[in-house]
Design a protein around this motif. Structure first.
Motif, PDB file in Angstrom:
ATOM      1  N   PRO A   1       0.911  -1.177  -0.044  1.00  0.00           N
ATOM      2  CA  PRO A   1      -0.080  -0.019  -0.043  1.00  0.00           C
ATOM      3  C   PRO A   1       1.008   1.279  -0.033  1.00  0.00           C
ATOM      4  CG  PRO A   1      -0.061  -1.224   2.084  1.00  0.00           C
ATOM      5  CD  PRO A   1       0.393  -2.069   1.080  1.00  0.00           C
ATOM      6  N   LEU A   2       2.072   1.149   0.714  1.00  0.00           N
ATOM      7  CA  LEU A   2       2.981   2.363   0.576  1.00  0.00           C
ATOM      8  C   LEU A   2       3.419   2.707  -0.836  1.00  0.00           C
ATOM      9  CD1 LEU A   2       3.776   4.291   2.890  1.00  0.00           C
ATOM     10  CD2 LEU A   2       5.981   2.960   2.971  1.00  0.00           C
TER      11      LEU A   2
ATOM     12  N   TYR B   1       3.196   6.171  -5.484  1.00  0.00           N
ATOM     13  CA  TYR B   1       3.095   6.354  -7.204  1.00  0.00           C
ATOM     14  C   TYR B   1       1.935   7.025  -7.524  1.00  0.00           C
ATOM     15  CZ  TYR B   1       7.074   3.836  -8.644  1.00  0.00           C
ATOM     16  OH  TYR B   1       8.693   3.373  -8.849  1.00  0.00           O
ATOM     17  N   PHE B   2       0.808   6.775  -6.691  1.00  0.00           N
ATOM     18  CA  PHE B   2      -0.627   7.538  -7.084  1.00  0.00           C
ATOM     19  C   PHE B   2      -1.111   8.108  -5.850  1.00  0.00           C
ATOM     20  CE2 PHE B   2       0.349   3.322  -9.221  1.00  0.00           C
ATOM     21  CZ  PHE B   2       0.517   3.639 -10.307  1.00  0.00           C
TER      22      PHE B   2
ATOM     23  N   ILE C   1       9.208   7.014   2.472  1.00  0.00           N
ATOM     24  CA  ILE C   1       9.030   7.839   3.522  1.00  0.00           C
ATOM     25  C   ILE C   1      10.247   9.071   3.458  1.00  0.00           C
ATOM     26  CG2 ILE C   1       9.531   8.265   6.193  1.00  0.00           C
ATOM     27  CD1 ILE C   1       8.457   5.138   6.403  1.00  0.00           C
ATOM     28  N   LYS C   2      11.311   8.840   3.140  1.00  0.00           N
ATOM     29  CA  LYS C   2      12.202  10.038   3.073  1.00  0.00           C
ATOM     30  C   LYS C   2      11.805  11.163   1.941  1.00  0.00           C
ATOM     31  CE  LYS C   2      17.086  10.786   2.055  1.00  0.00           C
ATOM     32  NZ  LYS C   2      18.303  10.293   1.824  1.00  0.00           N
ATOM     33  N   HIS C   3      11.109  10.425   0.860  1.00  0.00           N
ATOM     34  CA  HIS C   3      10.773  11.443  -0.208  1.00  0.00           C
ATOM     35  C   HIS C   3       9.237  12.015   0.055  1.00  0.00           C
ATOM     36  CE1 HIS C   3      14.064   9.398  -2.197  1.00  0.00           C
ATOM     37  NE2 HIS C   3      14.134  10.854  -2.887  1.00  0.00           N
ATOM     38  N   ARG C   4       8.603  11.409   0.858  1.00  0.00           N
ATOM     39  CA  ARG C   4       7.306  11.988   1.249  1.00  0.00           C
ATOM     40  C   ARG C   4       6.946  12.271   2.697  1.00  0.00           C
ATOM     41  NH1 ARG C   4       3.586  10.446  -3.188  1.00  0.00           N
ATOM     42  NH2 ARG C   4       5.152  11.068  -4.991  1.00  0.00           N
ATOM     43  N   SER C   5       7.313  13.512   2.901  1.00  0.00           N
ATOM     44  CA  SER C   5       7.125  14.089   4.180  1.00  0.00           C
ATOM     45  C   SER C   5       5.774  13.725   5.182  1.00  0.00           C
ATOM     46  CB  SER C   5       7.449  15.439   4.427  1.00  0.00           C
ATOM     47  OG  SER C   5       6.358  16.319   3.670  1.00  0.00           O
ATOM     48  N   LYS C   6       4.841  13.560   4.341  1.00  0.00           N
ATOM     49  CA  LYS C   6       3.473  13.392   5.096  1.00  0.00           C
ATOM     50  C   LYS C   6       3.247  11.876   5.138  1.00  0.00           C
ATOM     51  CE  LYS C   6       0.818  16.765   2.494  1.00  0.00           C
ATOM     52  NZ  LYS C   6      -0.468  17.136   1.754  1.00  0.00           N
TER      53      LYS C   6
END
Length: 518
Positions: A98-99, A104-105, A158-163
């Motif tokens: 799911p991550l 990606y989407f 996680i590193k690339h998506r702060s949320k």
């Protein structure tokens, strides 16, 4: 399903195979969804998700959306998987899948709704599976590399998506796991108890994990183990080479963190005792250290009767020492000890059968040989040499006389890809195996002798206490084991009051203790 998904991830790299890929996907979508608990299928499902963005350029829109919906459905269902029962499939499908879809989407509600659930799932999984310092339970170690790989990919997202961020406890456990990965790594890649089918991938995984979440000490140690950079031997690493976790039932006994270091990995989960002895990437022993104990002509299975418990762990600059034990009967217990002498470069593995009943004892231990390991025997002697491309170890059964002639109380031989040591005694019995791991001593003459033990001016029988002298070249060691209550005793000029003692002899003739267990 496994074959199908494997082909998808291969076909998606070229438009030449678009038609074949579409056919496989249509077949997959026509099957009834089922709960996936097979690790290989879970890995391929995640690989399909990672390829989904690229597949959007190859597939018909309706088919592509059908694949996405199937993956979303699989991820939602997997959130119910038990991470304790199915650690790898649960993390792959309930966490990483799911991550990846949310990464990606992110604009799709179906995938964004799963992202928070995936983060919560991963946060709980890392805390549930690891011991607080990054070590999984013993029965999870065959999945150590794939688990680290999955969590490293998740950490990169996680590193690339702060949320998207897992809990602080999960982050701490992941960082600790990187340190454990360094400890468990072999010289050319691969982790202890892992499958050696792709050492280069394991090597790259370690480096990626260290770069992503490791500290400077992890990086220095990883470079040293993989032979990427020479390290100043006079500058000690901040990471201890060895580690023990009673919660995980895992012991890592390692001489140092270098490419050719000697490492013994031990697990004692419930009734099983697994070992792996490696030098660099040469695996000397690998598998279950099985035993069979016969008391008063009644055969028992010392490997499966009761659970092992840890009773001693010591680690310092000289040795790593682990001792475990189990009850065999109301009156008999089996103690098993592992001693790795770091600079002296030998391993001592020994079983002590302690009984309160006066009866004959026959004990057998099987040491499973690693892949590619061959055995040479010496003419007339019980000494064995273990080799692959070169000599890796010489094995001395200290409880037997050096020469076979006239020996009636035991043997050491090869049985079905295992070294089998057998020994008989009465009431109490000590069965030690001295394994010389020094390549520099490989061609030197050796000898060993059982010593007399004195107490109050009388010699003791071997069911009370035993002592041995081992000599290889000019190096000599003394090994002593009390099998009843420790009292003052004398052996080879040494006055001892302990249960277990190992010392080296200096050129001056003085004995320098390596370990003494009270």
């Amino acid at each position: 399903t496994l074959s199908f998904l494997s082909q998808i991830t291969n076909f998606s790299r070229s438009t030449k195979h678009t038609e074949a890929t579409e056919t496989l996907l249509i077949q997959w979508l026509s099957t009834t969804p089922a709960e996936t608990t097979h690790s290989a299928e879970a890995l391929q499902t995640v690989a399909c998700a990672w390829s989904l963005s690229e597949l959007s350029q190859l597939l018909d829109a309706e088919l592509w959306w059908g694949v996405l919906e199937r993956l979303v459905s699989t991820a939602a269902d997997a959130l119910q998987l038990d991470v304790v029962t199915h650690p790898l499939p649960a993390n792959l499908l309930g966490g990483e899948l799911p991550l990846v879809l949310a990464y990606y989407f992110p604009e799709l509600k179906s995938t964004s709704d799963l992202s928070s659930l995936a983060i919560e799932f991963l946060s709980e999984a890392l805390v549930e599976i690891l011991d607080g310092e990054g070590m999984p339970k013993a029965n999870y170690l065959p999945f150590f590399g794939p688990l680290l790989g999955s969590w490293t990919r998740c950490r990169a997202i996680i590193k690339h998506r702060s949320k998207l961020s897992w809990s602080d406890d999960a982050e701490g456990q992941y960082r600790w796991m990187i340190t454990q990965a360094v400890r468990m790594s072999r010289g050319q890649g691969g982790f202890a108890f892992g499958i050696n089918d792709n050492l280069l991938a394991d090597r790259d995984l370690l480096l990626s994990a260290v770069e992503l979440g490791g500290n400077r000490s992890d990086a220095i140690a990883a470079d040293s183990i993989l032979g990427r950079k020479k390290r100043d031997a006079d500058k000690p690493l901040a990471i201890d080479a060895s580690y023990h976790s009673e919660w995980a039932a895992v012991g890592l006994l390692r001489s140092k963190l270098t490419k050719k270091s000697r490492q013994l990995s031990v697990t004692y989960e419930k009734s099983e005792n697994q070992i792996e002895l490696a030098q660099g990437n040469s695996v000397v022993f690998a598998g279950e250290l099985a035993s069979q104990l016969t008391l008063d002509k009644t055969v028992g299975d010392g490997a499966s009767r009761n659970d092992w418990e840890q009773v001693a762990w010591e680690s310092d600059t000289e040795v790593d020492y682990l001792e475990i034990e189990k009850d065999i009967s109301p009156h008999t217990r089996l103690q098993r000890s592992f001693l790795l002498a770091r600079s002296d470069q030998f391993l001592l593995v020994a079983d002590a059968v302690i009984s309160r009943s006066d009866m004959p004892i026959h004990h057998r231990i099987d040491f499973p040989l690693g892949d590619g390991m061959t055995v040479d025997s010496e003419q007339g002697s019980w000494e064995l040499t273990l080799k692959d491309s070169q000599t890796r170890a010489r094995v001395l059964p200290l409880g037997l006389p050096e020469w076979k002639a006239g020996c009636r109380h035991g043997s050491l031989q090869v049985k079905r890809r295992s070294l089998r040591i057998e020994q008989t005694g009465h009431t109490r019995l000590f069965v030690p195996l001295f394994i010389d791991l020094s390549p520099k001593r490989a061609g030197k003459k050796l000898t060993w002798r059982r010593l007399s033990i004195g107490e109050n001016r009388r010699n003791l029988s071997p069911d009370v206490a035993v002592g041995y002298r081992v000599q290889i070249g000019r190096e000599q060691w003394l090994i002593y084991r009390s099998l009843d209550r420790p009292t003052p005793r004398t052996v080879l000029g040494q006055n001892l009051l302990c249960e277990f003692h190992v010392s080296r002899f200096l050129p001056s003739g003085d004995a320098e203790p390596l370990i003494e267990v009270q």
